[in-house]
Design an enzyme around this catalytic site. Structure first.
Site, short mmCIF file in Angstrom:
data_model
loop_
_atom_site.label_atom_id
_atom_site.label_comp_id
_atom_site.label_asym_id
_atom_site.label_seq_id
_atom_site.Cartn_x
_atom_site.Cartn_y
_atom_site.Cartn_z
N HIS A 37 0.84 -1.20 0.00
CA HIS A 37 0.00 0.00 0.00
C HIS A 37 0.88 1.25 0.00
CE1 HIS A 37 -2.62 -3.02 2.15
NE2 HIS A 37 -3.43 -2.62 1.20
N ASP A 149 -3.21 -7.68 -7.52
CA ASP A 149 -4.61 -7.94 -7.88
C ASP A 149 -4.80 -7.56 -9.35
OD1 ASP A 149 -5.73 -8.68 -5.19
OD2 ASP A 149 -4.94 -6.71 -4.72
N SER A 184 0.83 -9.02 1.41
CA SER A 184 -0.62 -9.14 1.52
C SER A 184 -1.04 -9.03 2.97
CB SER A 184 -1.10 -10.47 0.95
OG SER A 184 -2.47 -10.68 1.23
#
Length: 280
Positions: A37, A149, A184
Site C-alpha cells: 500500500h 490484484d 498481503s
C-alpha cells in the site's frame, strides 16, 4: 493529515482543493496497510493532494469468507499514512456507504468470469460497486492499484472506460518480501510453517516467467510446470493456475500477445494470490 468518516466531509474538502486547482491522487484500501500500500501512496504523491480510503467492504466478501476476521488496525494505519504524507483519510462506516435502502450495483461480464471471479462469484460485483462509489465521492485525477490484484486492475480500467468515469487508473508493481512472497494483509494469517510453505507461490511464478522469457509459447506447458511446483508443497491446495489474455482475462493456448499468468492457492486455510504479466 485529516481523518473523516462521512461522504459530506470528503466532498467539502475535495471541493476546496478543486477551487484551489489542486490535483488529487487516490489510493483505495481495506486497511491493515503494508509496504505494498505504501508504494501506491508514494506514487500518488505525484499529485498535489493524496487521499486514502480505509474501508473493509462487506459487499466483496462471500458468505463463507473472512470478513469478520479480516485484519484491522486503524490506529497503526493512521500513523503509517501520516508518515507518507497523506492529506486525507476517508474511513467510513458500512452504513455510510450502504444505506438500508441501497439497491444499486455495478456488474461486469467477461472480465469477471475467470480467475478469482470464478471461485469468488460475488467478489467483483462488490469491488466494482464500491470503487465506482469511491470514485464519485473523491473525484480523483488519478487512482492507484497494485498489480498483485491484476484481474481487479484490468476490471477497474475497463469499468472506468465503459462508464466514462473521469479518472486515470494507474497500475503499480507487486511489492514482495525479501524471500519473494507477495505482500498481503492475509499473510498475517500464516503460522511459521505455512509462511515457509507460501513461498511456493512466488517460486511457481518465477518458473513460469522464466519459461516465457526463454521463448516458450505453449501456455498449457507453462501452466502445468507451475502446477507441478505448487503441488510439490504438501500444505498447498490450488484454487486455480491460469494463463489468460491480458485485456479480456479469457484463457489462451499460446503466448502470442500480452498475457497474465495468475494463480490462487490455499496455504492451510489462507487463500493467497500471485501473478506475472508478460507484455508483447
Amino acid at each position: 493529515m485529516e481523518v473523516v468518516s462521512t461522504i459530506d466531509q470528503v466532498r467539502e474538502r475535495i471541493k476546496q482543493w478543486g477551487n484551489e486547482g489542486k490535483t488529487i491522487g487516490f489510493v483505495p484500501t481495506m486497511g491493515y496497510l503494508h509496504e505494498g500500500h505504501g508504494s501506491l501512496i508514494q506514487k500518488a504523491g505525484e499529485n498535489d493532494k493524496v487521499v486514502v480510503s480505509i474501508f473493509v467492504n462487506p459487499m466483496q466478501f462471500g458468505p463463507n469468507e473472512d470478513l469478520a476476521n479480516y485484519p484491522r488496525d486503524f490506529e497503526k494505519d493512521k500513523i503509517y499514512c501520516e508518515s507518507l504524507g497523506v492529506d486525507l483519510i476517508f474511513h467510513p462506516d458500512p452504513k455510510e456507504m450502504y444505506s438500508e435502502r441501497f439497491c444499486t450495483y455495478v456488474d461486469m461480464s467477461i472480465l469477471t468470469e475467470e480467475l478469482c471471479g470464478k471461485s469468488r462469484p460475488v467478489h467483483f460485483r462488490g469491488v466494482c460497486t464500491v470503487v465506482s462509489k469511491l470514485f464519485h465521492i473523491v473525484q480523483p485525477d488519478r487512482a492507484y492499484f497494485g498489480q498483485k490484484d491484476a484481474q481487479q486492475l484490468a476490471i477497474i480500467k475497463q469499468m472506468v472506460e465503459d462508464l466514462n468515469i473521469d479518472v486515470e487508473v494507474i497500475g503499480c508493481p507487486i511489492i514482495r518480501e525479501r524471500d519473494g512472497l507477495a505482500k498481503s494483509s492475509r499473510n498475517t494469517y500464516l503460522n511459521k510453517e505455512e509462511r515457509v510453505a507460501a513461498l511456493v507461490l512466488s517460486q511457481a511464478v518465477k518458473i513460469g516467467e522464466e519459461l516465457v522469457l526463454n521463448g516458450e509459447k505453449d501456455a498449457t506447458l507453462i501452466k502445468e510446470t507451475m502446477i507441478a511446483k505448487i503441488e510439490s508443497e504438501p500444505l498447498a491446495k490450488i484454487d486455480y493456475v491460469k494463463i489468460v489474455d491480458g485485456l479480456t482475462m479469457q484463457p489462451v493456448e499460446r503466448i502470442e500477445k500480452t498475457v497474465l499468468a495468475a494463480l490462487a492457492v490455499y496455504i492451510g486455510k489462507t487463500r493467497l494470490i500471485d501473478n506475472f504479466i508478460f507484455e508483447i
